[in-house]
Scaffold this motif. Structure first.
Motif, PDB file in Angstrom:
ATOM      1  N   MET A  24      14.754 -23.267 133.016  1.00  0.00           N
ATOM      2  CA  MET A  24      13.831 -23.500 132.386  1.00  0.00           C
ATOM      3  C   MET A  24      14.014 -25.380 132.613  1.00  0.00           C
ATOM      4  SD  MET A  24      13.091 -21.890 128.559  1.00  0.00           S
ATOM      5  CE  MET A  24      11.595 -21.317 128.181  1.00  0.00           C
ATOM      6  N   ALA A  25      12.684 -25.045 132.355  1.00  0.00           N
ATOM      7  CA  ALA A  25      12.166 -27.095 132.064  1.00  0.00           C
ATOM      8  C   ALA A  25      12.167 -27.439 130.422  1.00  0.00           C
ATOM      9  CB  ALA A  25      10.410 -26.763 132.849  1.00  0.00           C
ATOM     10  N   SER A  26      12.848 -28.839 130.299  1.00  0.00           N
ATOM     11  CA  SER A  26      12.332 -29.046 128.657  1.00  0.00           C
ATOM     12  C   SER A  26      10.261 -29.089 128.151  1.00  0.00           C
ATOM     13  CB  SER A  26      12.535 -30.148 128.480  1.00  0.00           C
ATOM     14  OG  SER A  26      12.107 -31.184 129.509  1.00  0.00           O
ATOM     15  N   PRO A  27      10.929 -28.743 127.537  1.00  0.00           N
ATOM     16  CA  PRO A  27       8.484 -29.505 127.009  1.00  0.00           C
ATOM     17  C   PRO A  27       7.987 -30.216 127.112  1.00  0.00           C
ATOM     18  CG  PRO A  27      10.010 -28.130 124.997  1.00  0.00           C
ATOM     19  CD  PRO A  27      11.073 -28.365 126.491  1.00  0.00           C
ATOM     20  N   SER A  28       9.148 -31.004 127.355  1.00  0.00           N
ATOM     21  CA  SER A  28       8.048 -32.545 127.757  1.00  0.00           C
ATOM     22  C   SER A  28       7.940 -33.074 129.380  1.00  0.00           C
ATOM     23  CB  SER A  28       9.083 -33.639 127.669  1.00  0.00           C
ATOM     24  OG  SER A  28      10.154 -33.761 128.647  1.00  0.00           O
ATOM     25  N   SER A  29       8.881 -31.617 130.218  1.00  0.00           N
ATOM     26  CA  SER A  29       8.334 -32.212 131.120  1.00  0.00           C
ATOM     27  C   SER A  29       7.222 -30.579 131.704  1.00  0.00           C
ATOM     28  CB  SER A  29       9.086 -31.951 132.292  1.00  0.00           C
ATOM     29  OG  SER A  29       9.801 -31.233 131.971  1.00  0.00           O
ATOM     30  N   SER A  30       7.017 -29.841 131.345  1.00  0.00           N
ATOM     31  CA  SER A  30       5.862 -28.391 131.845  1.00  0.00           C
ATOM     32  C   SER A  30       4.917 -29.357 131.428  1.00  0.00           C
ATOM     33  CB  SER A  30       6.538 -27.813 130.205  1.00  0.00           C
ATOM     34  OG  SER A  30       5.912 -28.215 129.589  1.00  0.00           O
ATOM     35  N   PRO A  31       3.901 -28.171 132.682  1.00  0.00           N
ATOM     36  CA  PRO A  31       2.536 -29.327 133.072  1.00  0.00           C
ATOM     37  C   PRO A  31       2.126 -28.875 131.702  1.00  0.00           C
ATOM     38  CG  PRO A  31       3.293 -27.545 134.363  1.00  0.00           C
ATOM     39  CD  PRO A  31       4.115 -27.211 133.292  1.00  0.00           C
ATOM     40  N   SER A  32       0.928 -29.888 131.522  1.00  0.00           N
ATOM     41  CA  SER A  32       0.020 -30.037 130.292  1.00  0.00           C
ATOM     42  C   SER A  32      -1.282 -29.893 130.272  1.00  0.00           C
ATOM     43  CB  SER A  32       0.263 -30.518 129.631  1.00  0.00           C
ATOM     44  OG  SER A  32      -0.996 -31.923 130.461  1.00  0.00           O
ATOM     45  N   SER A  33      -1.752 -29.224 129.868  1.00  0.00           N
ATOM     46  CA  SER A  33      -3.705 -28.903 129.817  1.00  0.00           C
ATOM     47  C   SER A  33      -3.810 -30.062 130.941  1.00  0.00           C
ATOM     48  CB  SER A  33      -4.275 -28.524 128.828  1.00  0.00           C
ATOM     49  OG  SER A  33      -4.436 -29.812 127.905  1.00  0.00           O
ATOM     50  N   SER A  34      -5.569 -29.106 130.185  1.00  0.00           N
ATOM     51  CA  SER A  34      -6.189 -30.407 131.900  1.00  0.00           C
ATOM     52  C   SER A  34      -7.172 -31.199 130.755  1.00  0.00           C
ATOM     53  CB  SER A  34      -7.383 -29.880 132.908  1.00  0.00           C
ATOM     54  OG  SER A  34      -8.040 -28.993 131.970  1.00  0.00           O
TER      55      SER A  34
ATOM     56  N   VAL B 256      -3.190 -42.819 136.217  1.00  0.00           N
ATOM     57  CA  VAL B 256      -2.422 -42.647 134.919  1.00  0.00           C
ATOM     58  C   VAL B 256      -3.514 -41.068 134.692  1.00  0.00           C
ATOM     59  CG1 VAL B 256      -2.063 -41.917 132.167  1.00  0.00           C
ATOM     60  CG2 VAL B 256      -1.421 -44.597 134.195  1.00  0.00           C
ATOM     61  N   SER B 257      -3.799 -40.214 134.884  1.00  0.00           N
ATOM     62  CA  SER B 257      -4.570 -39.390 135.068  1.00  0.00           C
ATOM     63  C   SER B 257      -3.373 -38.044 135.959  1.00  0.00           C
ATOM     64  CB  SER B 257      -5.863 -39.349 135.434  1.00  0.00           C
ATOM     65  OG  SER B 257      -5.802 -39.389 136.503  1.00  0.00           O
ATOM     66  N   PHE B 258      -2.911 -38.685 136.268  1.00  0.00           N
ATOM     67  CA  PHE B 258      -2.174 -37.457 137.476  1.00  0.00           C
ATOM     68  C   PHE B 258      -0.188 -37.452 136.954  1.00  0.00           C
ATOM     69  CE2 PHE B 258      -5.671 -38.807 140.246  1.00  0.00           C
ATOM     70  CZ  PHE B 258      -5.824 -37.634 140.405  1.00  0.00           C
ATOM     71  N   VAL B 259      -0.413 -38.092 135.384  1.00  0.00           N
ATOM     72  CA  VAL B 259       1.351 -37.818 135.277  1.00  0.00           C
ATOM     73  C   VAL B 259       1.476 -36.482 134.168  1.00  0.00           C
ATOM     74  CG1 VAL B 259       2.399 -38.893 133.715  1.00  0.00           C
ATOM     75  CG2 VAL B 259       1.407 -40.545 134.838  1.00  0.00           C
ATOM     76  N   LYS B 260       2.474 -36.072 134.718  1.00  0.00           N
ATOM     77  CA  LYS B 260       2.201 -34.532 133.909  1.00  0.00           C
ATOM     78  C   LYS B 260       3.390 -34.772 132.575  1.00  0.00           C
ATOM     79  CE  LYS B 260      -0.012 -32.589 137.133  1.00  0.00           C
ATOM     80  NZ  LYS B 260      -1.878 -32.227 136.459  1.00  0.00           N
TER      81      LYS B 260
ATOM     82  N   ASP C  19       5.174 -36.104 126.885  1.00  0.00           N
ATOM     83  CA  ASP C  19       5.459 -37.525 126.043  1.00  0.00           C
ATOM     84  C   ASP C  19       4.718 -38.467 126.024  1.00  0.00           C
ATOM     85  OD1 ASP C  19       7.319 -35.742 124.462  1.00  0.00           O
ATOM     86  OD2 ASP C  19       8.907 -35.987 125.802  1.00  0.00           O
ATOM     87  N   PHE C  20       4.838 -38.726 127.878  1.00  0.00           N
ATOM     88  CA  PHE C  20       4.441 -39.926 128.268  1.00  0.00           C
ATOM     89  C   PHE C  20       2.892 -39.673 128.189  1.00  0.00           C
ATOM     90  CE2 PHE C  20       1.116 -41.958 131.095  1.00  0.00           C
ATOM     91  CZ  PHE C  20       1.637 -43.575 131.235  1.00  0.00           C
ATOM     92  N   GLN C  21       2.120 -38.824 128.072  1.00  0.00           N
ATOM     93  CA  GLN C  21       0.615 -38.485 127.675  1.00  0.00           C
ATOM     94  C   GLN C  21       0.288 -38.746 126.235  1.00  0.00           C
ATOM     95  OE1 GLN C  21      -0.429 -34.601 129.357  1.00  0.00           O
ATOM     96  NE2 GLN C  21      -0.917 -35.013 131.490  1.00  0.00           N
ATOM     97  N   ALA C  22       1.458 -38.624 125.202  1.00  0.00           N
ATOM     98  CA  ALA C  22       1.272 -38.645 123.784  1.00  0.00           C
ATOM     99  C   ALA C  22       1.187 -39.984 124.094  1.00  0.00           C
ATOM    100  CB  ALA C  22       1.859 -37.659 123.011  1.00  0.00           C
ATOM    101  N   PHE C  23       2.577 -40.388 124.338  1.00  0.00           N
ATOM    102  CA  PHE C  23       2.528 -41.988 124.006  1.00  0.00           C
ATOM    103  C   PHE C  23       1.232 -42.679 124.575  1.00  0.00           C
ATOM    104  CE2 PHE C  23       4.235 -46.296 125.866  1.00  0.00           C
ATOM    105  CZ  PHE C  23       3.934 -46.748 124.729  1.00  0.00           C
TER     106      PHE C  23
END
Length: 151
Positions: free
Chosen positions: A1-11, A83-87, A90-94
């Motif tokens: 099971m993938a951790s929540p931070s590495s799961s794909p986010s919304s578009s 950066v838009s391709f980073v999934k 945690d990084f997206q929120a940062f």
């Protein structure tokens, strides 16, 4: 099971990054190649003439500075595109929090310093609204991702 931070986010992150990237690259290119026309369009012909400088040395210095600012804006646009391709969530929120801070700092700059420049005094409220809108897009992404994370 993938951790929540590495799961794909919304578009949403991808779309916001692409939108901001397009704005930055377009504005940067216009600053580099069509600065006089954009200054006349944005500030009016009299103010644009004042912003060009009065001596040939000043004009060259201002043109060089504006070209480098446009180049920097284009580089920021390409960075946003990458950066838009980073999934990673945690990084997206940062990254989104950093963008909010950057736009808020720019808005403060306009309120405290740019409004004091007589030639730009009538333009800063419109630019302030733009800074707030760009910041708001990142805030909405953070709220949406926070809601998605805890629902």
């Amino acid at each position: 099971m993938a951790s929540p931070s590495s799961s794909p986010s919304s578009s949403g992150f991808f779309a916001i990054c692409l939108l901001h990237s397009a704005v930055a690259v377009t504005c940067g290119a216009l600053m580099m190649f069509y600065l006089n026309e954009i200054a006349v369009f944005g500030h009016g012909s009299e103010t644009a003439r004042k912003l060009q400088g009065s001596t040939p040395h000043d004009q060259l210095l201002i043109q060089t500075s504006d070209s480098f600012a446009g180049l920097l804006l284009m580089a920021i646009g390409f960075l946003l595109f990458m950066v838009s391709f980073v999934k990673d969530r945690d990084f997206q929120a940062f990254f989104a929090k950093g963008c909010v801070l950057l736009h808020a700092s720019m808005a403060l700059w306009r309120v405290y310093f740019e409004r004091r420049v007589d030639d730009l005094a009538r333009d800063w409220p419109r630019q302030l609204v733009g800074d707030i809108m760009l910041s708001l897009s990142w805030v909405l992404f953070l709220v949406y991702s926070w809601r998605e994370k805890y629902d």
